[in-house]
Write an enzyme that holds these catalytic residues in place. Structure first.
Site, PDB file in Angstrom:
ATOM      1  N   PRO A   1       0.856  -1.075  -0.002  1.00 24.77           N
ATOM      2  CA  PRO A   1       0.016  -0.203   0.016  1.00 24.77           C
ATOM      3  C   PRO A   1       0.895   1.523  -0.141  1.00 24.77           C
ATOM      4  CG  PRO A   1      -0.593  -1.615   1.520  1.00 24.77           C
ATOM      5  CD  PRO A   1       0.639  -2.144   1.547  1.00 24.77           C
TER       6      PRO A   1
ATOM      7  N   ARG B   1      -1.727  -8.741 -20.681  1.00 34.89           N
ATOM      8  CA  ARG B   1      -2.524  -8.290 -21.850  1.00 34.89           C
ATOM      9  C   ARG B   1      -1.690  -7.657 -22.791  1.00 34.89           C
ATOM     10  NH1 ARG B   1      -7.817  -8.883 -20.718  1.00 34.89           N
ATOM     11  NH2 ARG B   1      -8.444  -6.787 -21.947  1.00 34.89           N
TER      12      ARG B   1
ATOM     13  N   GLU C   1       2.755  -7.967   8.661  1.00 30.84           N
ATOM     14  CA  GLU C   1       2.673  -6.419   8.431  1.00 30.84           C
ATOM     15  C   GLU C   1       3.629  -5.949   7.433  1.00 30.84           C
ATOM     16  OE1 GLU C   1       0.165  -7.084  11.025  1.00 30.84           O
ATOM     17  OE2 GLU C   1       0.550  -5.124  10.392  1.00 30.84           O
TER      18      GLU C   1
ATOM     19  N   ASP D   1      -8.785  -1.691 -24.893  1.00 26.21           N
ATOM     20  CA  ASP D   1      -9.387  -1.735 -23.737  1.00 26.21           C
ATOM     21  C   ASP D   1      -9.827  -0.200 -23.259  1.00 26.21           C
ATOM     22  OD1 ASP D   1      -7.372  -4.205 -21.903  1.00 26.21           O
ATOM     23  OD2 ASP D   1      -9.087  -4.329 -23.392  1.00 26.21           O
TER      24      ASP D   1
HETATM   25  N1  LIG Z   1      -2.695  -1.906  -2.271  1.00 32.09           N
HETATM   26  C1  LIG Z   1      -1.745  -2.745  -2.462  1.00 32.09           C
HETATM   27  O1  LIG Z   1      -1.132  -3.103  -3.636  1.00 32.09           O
HETATM   28  C2  LIG Z   1      -1.451  -4.000  -1.445  1.00 32.09           C
HETATM   29  C3  LIG Z   1      -0.137  -4.663  -1.418  1.00 32.09           C
HETATM   30  C4  LIG Z   1      -0.018  -5.635  -0.616  1.00 32.09           C
HETATM   31  C5  LIG Z   1      -1.017  -5.630   0.299  1.00 32.09           C
HETATM   32  N2  LIG Z   1      -0.920  -6.626   1.536  1.00 32.09           N
HETATM   33  C6  LIG Z   1       0.556  -7.189   1.866  1.00 32.09           C
HETATM   34  C7  LIG Z   1       1.059  -6.101   2.730  1.00 32.09           C
HETATM   35  C8  LIG Z   1       0.711  -5.556   3.814  1.00 32.09           C
HETATM   36  C9  LIG Z   1       1.205  -4.494   4.422  1.00 32.09           C
HETATM   37  C10 LIG Z   1       2.500  -4.014   3.874  1.00 32.09           C
HETATM   38  C11 LIG Z   1       3.018  -4.716   2.796  1.00 32.09           C
HETATM   39  C12 LIG Z   1       2.308  -5.567   2.123  1.00 32.09           C
HETATM   40  N3  LIG Z   1      -2.096  -5.121   0.481  1.00 32.09           N
HETATM   41  C13 LIG Z   1      -2.552  -4.152  -0.481  1.00 32.09           C
END
Ligand SMILES: NC(=O)c1ccc(NCc2ccccc2)nc1
Length: 249
Positions: free
Chosen positions: A92, A157, A119, A172
């Site tokens: 994220p 794709r 985490e 697309d």
């Molecule tokens: N929004 C995304 O691209 C995404 C990527 C991974 C994820 N979860 C694994 C994770 C959690 C916390 C820290 C690092 C990786 N969630 C969402």
């Protein structure tokens, strides 16, 4: 293109390597896949790959050593030119994935996708062995595997011959920066709802214009932000003006 995923759950990737257009293309060797489980690089008997966070706090953090070794192992498997490769961490905290980035990644020979769990991963792995951090949206899921598969599908794709000549990714909606137009198929009437006559007219020029107008109309109402940065062709400007006049009435 050779894609490798570093993941504690290799079997999850069967949904993209065994099914659909991506599965068929892999079976035709148009692209290749390998999963690497960092657990095989854990230096303790019990295969620990996560530990408690320094500084306290909830949850566990994936340890640097097993991940670093897994990434090194992936690099040793590279085919084609080593230069044309990238190691990406899905999180994220990454740069938002865009159509432009998807196109850029589709040109690579080798892609390594690091999938975090818990985490996240020890920051020193990101500093030493990861080229880019990418997010597929502003939300958290329990692991990087599903985001990795979303990225893979979008990228594949645009790899030649994955989609075949019938359906091309260039058509697309996001390929031309607009939302897609509505689609219809038989029967001509469903629950009293008919198909727009224009689509049965056989007049391909008018159908193309109707579809462009529908794409513009949808983009204007649902995602006006996409129109801000998009260059408009004369025909598009004309149609947008027409649509705006309608809503002003
Ligand atoms: N929004 C995304 O691209 C995404 C990527 C991974 C994820 N979860 C694994 C994770 C959690 C916390 C820290 C690092 C990786 N969630 C969402």
């Amino acid at each position: 293109m050779f894609i490798q995923a570093i993941t504690l759950f290799p079997e999850m990737f069967e949904s993209i390597t065994e099914y659909g257009v991506t599965g068929r293309a892999r079976k035709q060797d148009i692209w290749q896949f390998a999963a690497i489980n960092p657990r095989q690089f854990a230096d303790n008997k019990l295969g620990y790959i996560d530990d408690r966070p320094f500084g306290g706090g909830v949850g566990m953090v994936m340890m640097a050593e097993p991940l670093f070794c897994a990434i090194q192992a992936a690099k040793q498997q590279f085919s084609g030119s080593l230069k044309n490769s990238r190691v990406i961490y899905l999180s994220p905290q990454g740069q938002s994935l865009s159509h432009k980035k998807v196109l850029e990644l589709s040109q690579l020979d080798n892609l390594v996708l690091l999938c975090g769990r818990y985490e996240g991963v020890d920051e020193r792995v990101l500093q030493t062995a990861v080229d880019e951090e990418i997010s597929i949206g502003d939300f958290v899921v329990s692991g990087g595997e599903l985001p990795a598969m979303m990225l893979m599908d979008a990228v594949l794709r645009f790899v030649p011959n994955v989609l075949g000549e019938i359906a091309s990714a260039e058509q697309d909606s996001f390929a031309d920066g607009l939302l897609d137009y509505p689609h219809y198929t038989r029967p001509a009437e469903f629950q009293g709802m008919a198909v727009p006559d224009i689509l049965k007219s056989g007049n391909h020029a008018l159908i193309a214009e109707w579809r462009l107008e529908q794409s513009l109309r949808r983009t204007l109402t649902r995602r006006p932000d996409l129109l801000v940065s998009r260059e408009l062709l004369p025909q598009e400007t004309r149609l947008l003006d027409k649509i705006r006049q309608e809503s002003d009435e």
